[in-house]
Write an enzyme that holds these catalytic residues in place. Structure first.
Site, PDB file in Angstrom:
ATOM      1  N   LYS A 205      71.127   2.201  66.757  1.00 21.51           N
ATOM      2  CA  LYS A 205      71.038   1.823  65.356  1.00 21.51           C
ATOM      3  C   LYS A 205      70.159   0.583  65.274  1.00 21.51           C
ATOM      4  CE  LYS A 205      73.733   1.161  61.288  1.00 21.51           C
ATOM      5  NZ  LYS A 205      75.070   1.162  60.723  1.00 21.51           N
ATOM      6  N   LYS A 259      69.074   6.115  64.309  1.00 19.94           N
ATOM      7  CA  LYS A 259      69.102   5.700  62.911  1.00 19.94           C
ATOM      8  C   LYS A 259      68.291   4.428  62.750  1.00 19.94           C
ATOM      9  CE  LYS A 259      72.589   4.379  59.537  1.00 19.94           C
ATOM     10  NZ  LYS A 259      73.984   4.086  59.343  1.00 19.94           N
TER      11      LYS A 259
HETATM   12  C1  PBG Z   1      76.748   0.257  58.401  1.00 21.59           C
HETATM   13  C2  PBG Z   1      76.032   1.444  57.864  1.00 21.59           C
HETATM   14  C3  PBG Z   1      74.687   1.460  57.481  1.00 21.59           C
HETATM   15  C4  PBG Z   1      74.423   2.713  56.976  1.00 21.59           C
HETATM   16  C5  PBG Z   1      75.580   3.478  57.115  1.00 21.59           C
HETATM   17  N1  PBG Z   1      76.580   2.665  57.657  1.00 21.59           N
HETATM   18  C6  PBG Z   1      73.660   0.419  57.645  1.00 21.59           C
HETATM   19  C7  PBG Z   1      73.864  -0.901  57.047  1.00 21.59           C
HETATM   20  O1  PBG Z   1      74.272  -1.040  55.906  1.00 21.59           O
HETATM   21  O2  PBG Z   1      73.572  -1.865  57.758  1.00 21.59           O
HETATM   22  C8  PBG Z   1      73.100   3.129  56.410  1.00 21.59           C
HETATM   23  C9  PBG Z   1      73.005   4.478  55.839  1.00 21.59           C
HETATM   24  C10 PBG Z   1      71.807   4.683  54.974  1.00 21.59           C
HETATM   25  O3  PBG Z   1      70.990   3.774  54.764  1.00 21.59           O
HETATM   26  O4  PBG Z   1      71.667   5.793  54.473  1.00 21.59           O
HETATM   27  N2  PBG Z   1      77.757   0.514  59.255  1.00 21.59           N
END
Ligand code: PBG
Length: 340
Positions: A205, A259
């Protein structure tokens, strides 16, 4: 008459366009294919009933109360979508420094899981176990003296994961990037009798600007101070991402995720090559919104780019894609249009 052109001398018998000359041959040589089986649909849940609340920064996506989410998931299952992923937007009063709502057995996310599994038992439910929807600071872990504390967060995440499994989650997807979380969750799930609950690791991530609209969707953008650079991976680092994923594989991850998606296709390819695990990409909110916004302005063909980007994930070695386009793409695929 001499018809030799300069190009004949260069190409000789090699003409790449022969295989591209007609639709039938293009279909015959197509290397990657997108099917409905490749799609995971992320949805946003809010408290209450009868609520479908459009998210301004994500045109076409709404926060739904559990009852409405159940209806939407039924439709997704009817289209053949294999799995959904849920994200809660909970009341501000319930958020605190440690994200203690994550440890409430019938919290919003677990209510949604239970209701969805009851009404639509054959769709897979994937739950994130990061603390950001539950914290008053929008970080994914417990904040102490300006530091996101690793081990304490992992302990809490494990307990939350067991509750999510108790509620019926099929796959736990930890996205908070704490060290050691995959092994700890695996041991916790097994000890609680959840041997068949899988783990899809948000293995790589990245600390990314592409998450902006998501943070509006679950109302964390106003809360978050600073950034997530002490736990997410720098967009500059591919080899570090592979090393991080290797630990998750060793600790027992069943599936890996990359991601964001489209800007990180090299990572998808590297992980698939290195580990051979089922590998997924998350086409995140900012990627979705870019396509939607440009399409709404008439500047690009949104449907075409939706299908093209999803196909490119397959070409890059992904087994599937988490995408807010899942329902639209499934509808389009069900019409079986040639070409993609
Ligand atoms: C954090 C989380 C994020 C997303 C899903 N869970 C990233 C964040 O806010 O730092 C992003 C999903 C998206 O942008 O579609 N646990």
């Amino acid at each position: 008459m001499d018809k030799t052109h300069l190009v004949d001398e260069i190409t000789g018998h090699r003409r790449m366009r022969r295989n591209r000359k007609a639709d039938w041959t293009r279909r015959l040589v197509q290397e990657s294919r997108l099917t409905v089986d490749d799609l995971i649909w992320p949805i946003f849940i809010v408290p209450g009933t009868g609520i479908v609340d459009p998210i301004a920064a994500m045109p076409g996506v709404s926060r739904m109360s559990v009852d409405k989410a159940v209806e939407a998931v039924k439709e997704a299952a009817d289209l053949g979508i294999p799995a959904i992923a849920t994200f809660p937007d909970i009341e501000m009063e319930l958020r605190d420094v440690t994200g203690s709502q994550s440890l409430v057995a019938d919290n919003l996310i677990n209510q949604a899981t239970a209701a969805i599994k009851k009404a639509v038992p054959n769709i897979g439910v994937i739950t994130d176990v990061a603390l950001d929807p539950f914290t008053s600071h929008g970080h994914d872990g417990i904040l102490r003296d300006g530091v996101i504390v690793n081990d304490e967060t992992v302990d809490q995440v494990v307990r939350a994961a067991i509750m999510q499994a108790d509620a019926g989650a099929d796959i736990i997807a930890p996205s908070e990037m704490m060290d050691g979380r995959i092994g700890a969750i695996r041991r916790g799930l097994d000890a609680a009798g959840h041997q068949d609950v899988g783990i899809m690791s948000y293995a790589t991530k990245f600390s990314s600007g592409f998450y902006g609209p998501y943070r509006q969707a679950i109302n964390t953008s106003g809360l978050l101070k600073g950034d997530k650079n002490t736990y997410y991976i720098s967009p500059a680092n591919g080899t570090e991402a592979v090393r991080d994923a290797a630990l998750d594989v060793e600790e027992g991850a069943d599936m890996l995720m990359v991601k964001p998606g489209i800007a990180y296709l090299d990572i998808c390819w590297r992980l698939k090559e290195a580990f051979g695990l089922p590998t997924f990409a998350y086409q995140v909110s900012g990627e979705y919104t870019q396509i939607k916004a440009a399409a709404m302005n008439g500047w690009i063909d949104g449907e075409r780019i939706m299908m093209e980007t999803l196909l490119c994930f397959k070409r890059a070695g992904c087994d599937g894609i988490l995408t807010y386009f899942a329902v639209d793409a499934a509808r389009k695929l069900s019409k079986k249009q040639p070409g993609i």
